[in-house]
Write a protein that holds these residues in place. Sequence first.
Motif, PDB file in Angstrom:
ATOM      1  N   LEU A 185       9.827  11.533 -46.240  1.00 46.90           N
ATOM      2  CA  LEU A 185      10.034  11.197 -44.829  1.00 46.90           C
ATOM      3  C   LEU A 185       8.701  11.187 -44.076  1.00 46.90           C
ATOM      4  O   LEU A 185       8.454  10.305 -43.244  1.00 46.90           O
ATOM      5  N   THR A 235       7.680  12.902 -35.480  1.00 50.91           N
ATOM      6  CA  THR A 235       6.822  11.832 -34.979  1.00 50.91           C
ATOM      7  C   THR A 235       5.735  12.389 -34.073  1.00 50.91           C
ATOM      8  O   THR A 235       4.565  12.010 -34.189  1.00 50.91           O
ATOM      9  N   ALA A 252       9.509  19.401 -43.307  1.00 52.58           N
ATOM     10  CA  ALA A 252       9.957  18.021 -43.467  1.00 52.58           C
ATOM     11  C   ALA A 252       9.703  17.582 -44.907  1.00 52.58           C
ATOM     12  O   ALA A 252       8.775  18.068 -45.541  1.00 52.58           O
ATOM     13  N   ARG A 264       7.099   7.901 -42.097  1.00 49.85           N
ATOM     14  CA  ARG A 264       6.721   7.990 -40.678  1.00 49.85           C
ATOM     15  C   ARG A 264       5.236   7.678 -40.484  1.00 49.85           C
ATOM     16  O   ARG A 264       4.859   6.993 -39.538  1.00 49.85           O
ATOM     17  N   SER A 284      13.260  17.591 -36.416  1.00 49.36           N
ATOM     18  CA  SER A 284      14.012  16.383 -36.071  1.00 49.36           C
ATOM     19  C   SER A 284      13.050  15.193 -36.167  1.00 49.36           C
ATOM     20  O   SER A 284      11.834  15.374 -36.246  1.00 49.36           O
ATOM     21  N   GLU A 285      13.585  13.987 -36.119  1.00 47.19           N
ATOM     22  CA  GLU A 285      12.735  12.800 -36.229  1.00 47.19           C
ATOM     23  C   GLU A 285      11.731  12.720 -35.081  1.00 47.19           C
ATOM     24  O   GLU A 285      10.580  12.344 -35.285  1.00 47.19           O
ATOM     25  N   GLU A 286      12.171  13.089 -33.867  1.00 48.53           N
ATOM     26  CA  GLU A 286      11.273  13.045 -32.714  1.00 48.53           C
ATOM     27  C   GLU A 286      10.155  14.079 -32.868  1.00 48.53           C
ATOM     28  O   GLU A 286       8.985  13.784 -32.614  1.00 48.53           O
TER      29      GLU A 286
END
Length: 150
Positions: free
Chosen positions: A138, A101, A134, A142, A96-98
């Motif tokens: 992307l 990150t 990922a 990030r 996921s994006e979280e």
Amino acid sequence: MNLESQIMGQLKEAMKAKNTIALEALRAVKSELLLAKTSGANGELSEDQEIALLQKLVKQRKEAAEQFQTNNRPELAEKELAQAEVIQQFLPVQLSEEELTVALKEIITEVGATSAKDMGKVMGAASSKLAGKAEGKLISIRVKEILSSL
């Protein structure tokens, strides 16, 4: 169960169901696997090589869909995206994006990156650690965001 046997099982199911989109996508994967196996020295692919191959096929489908969208051919774009979804089911679950990150911040501290100049070091480490989890595009976006905020 290895990837090739999974593909063959799904191919048989798609044939029975007369699912042409899945058939085309699975045949493309089977073809790429065969090409990669015959071009390699030992005739076998590692799991990392299989994942890279699948990611390449998904990326090709998405890029083709973008081209079809810009050329006002939404029906062809839909077909490409549907094939990409079929291929993606064989890839590991994407972060996921979280989660991405958090993982990238850990990698940045490990590498000791302090500015955007260290992008290459971070991308090298991130690409190897997050392979298959990922998309490279992307990850790049990030990393730029995180490094610019430092």
